[in-house]
Design a protein around this motif. Structure first.
Motif, PDB file in Angstrom:
ATOM      1  N   SER A 114     -13.823   4.729  -8.664  1.00 24.39           N
ATOM      2  CA  SER A 114     -14.183   3.321  -8.876  1.00 24.39           C
ATOM      3  C   SER A 114     -14.582   2.608  -7.586  1.00 24.39           C
ATOM      4  O   SER A 114     -14.203   1.459  -7.349  1.00 24.39           O
TER       5      SER A 114
ATOM      6  N   VAL B  10     -18.043   1.692  -5.355  1.00 24.75           N
ATOM      7  CA  VAL B  10     -19.499   1.621  -5.257  1.00 24.75           C
ATOM      8  C   VAL B  10     -19.830   1.366  -3.792  1.00 24.75           C
ATOM      9  O   VAL B  10     -19.337   0.399  -3.208  1.00 24.75           O
TER      10      VAL B  10
ATOM     11  N   ASN C  63     -27.839  -4.135  -5.970  1.00 23.52           N
ATOM     12  CA  ASN C  63     -27.403  -2.740  -5.832  1.00 23.52           C
ATOM     13  C   ASN C  63     -25.929  -2.586  -6.214  1.00 23.52           C
ATOM     14  O   ASN C  63     -25.543  -1.588  -6.831  1.00 23.52           O
TER      15      ASN C  63
ATOM     16  N   LYS D  13     -25.741  -2.704 -10.034  1.00 27.48           N
ATOM     17  CA  LYS D  13     -26.185  -1.427 -10.608  1.00 27.48           C
ATOM     18  C   LYS D  13     -25.089  -0.380 -10.487  1.00 27.48           C
ATOM     19  O   LYS D  13     -24.810   0.363 -11.437  1.00 27.48           O
ATOM     20  N   GLY D  14     -24.456  -0.322  -9.330  1.00 26.02           N
ATOM     21  CA  GLY D  14     -23.385   0.641  -9.124  1.00 26.02           C
ATOM     22  C   GLY D  14     -22.188   0.372  -9.997  1.00 26.02           C
ATOM     23  O   GLY D  14     -21.595   1.294 -10.582  1.00 26.02           O
TER      24      GLY D  14
ATOM     25  N   SER E 216     -22.185  -1.185 -12.893  1.00 27.25           N
ATOM     26  CA  SER E 216     -22.498  -0.908 -14.300  1.00 27.25           C
ATOM     27  C   SER E 216     -22.493   0.593 -14.582  1.00 27.25           C
ATOM     28  O   SER E 216     -22.298   1.004 -15.734  1.00 27.25           O
ATOM     29  N   ALA E 217     -22.685   1.411 -13.564  1.00 27.37           N
ATOM     30  CA  ALA E 217     -22.674   2.855 -13.741  1.00 27.37           C
ATOM     31  C   ALA E 217     -21.261   3.435 -13.775  1.00 27.37           C
ATOM     32  O   ALA E 217     -21.083   4.587 -14.140  1.00 27.37           O
ATOM     33  N   LEU E 218     -20.270   2.627 -13.394  1.00 26.29           N
ATOM     34  CA  LEU E 218     -18.879   3.145 -13.369  1.00 26.29           C
ATOM     35  C   LEU E 218     -18.359   3.373 -14.764  1.00 26.29           C
ATOM     36  O   LEU E 218     -18.199   2.788 -15.627  1.00 26.29           O
TER      37      LEU E 218
END
Length: 160
Positions: free
Chosen positions: A136, A138, A152, A155-156, A158-160
């Motif tokens: 967890s 970014v 950025n 985006k990071g 939301s990818a978790l």
């Protein structure tokens, strides 16, 4: 999270705004003795930091219970981040704002009105335990505009 001058407050405020949750400046939770020590150019010890981290952790817990919060906090060591994870009471993500010593020096040298002197950057960098292998987390380069850094980070996250 990250060393002084990386943009924690600026990016944290923007992240909180875009996520529609409150922002808290973690430096405001430091006891006066910590601020005085840093302003005098003396690095904090773990013993100086634990009570402050406990206050940050308590705010993370309150924020989690209320639906979310963004708090700026250096969280330089893995043990500090683990303490915050334990205190939160729910999922906690860190956005690590990463930059070169040269860029950080330039930014710290240009800012005014902050208690943290440029002389403490080297000690913060020496203390930093880079969190890129932790869950967890970014990692975002600070070699961009605040808006780009925030995008950025989002985006990071939301990818978790």
């Amino acid at each position: 999270m990250g060393v002084s001058g990386c943009g924690k407050s600026t990016v944290g405020e923007e992240l909180a705004d875009k996520l529609s949750i409150p922002f808290m400046e973690g430096d405001k939770l430091h006891p006066a003795s910590n601020v005085e020590k840093m302003a005098a150019g003396m690095p904090l010890t773990d013993d100086d930091r634990w009570p402050w981290l406990d206050l940050v952790g308590a705010q993370l817990h309150k924020g989690f219970e209320a639906g979310g919060i963004v708090i700026s906090c250096s969280a330089l060591k893995k043990s500090y981040r683990e303490r915050l994870r334990d205190a939160c009471g729910g999922p906690l993500a860190f956005v690590y704002l990463e930059g070169s010593e040269a860029l950080l020096t330039e930014r710290m040298g240009a800012r005014t009105g902050h208690f943290m002197p440029l002389s403490l950057l080297k000690t913060q960098l020496a203390t930093l335990e880079v969190p890129t292998s932790e869950p967890s987390v970014v990692t975002v380069s600070i070699d961009a505009t605040p808006d780009e850094i925030t995008e950025n980070a989002l985006k990071g996250l939301s990818a978790l």
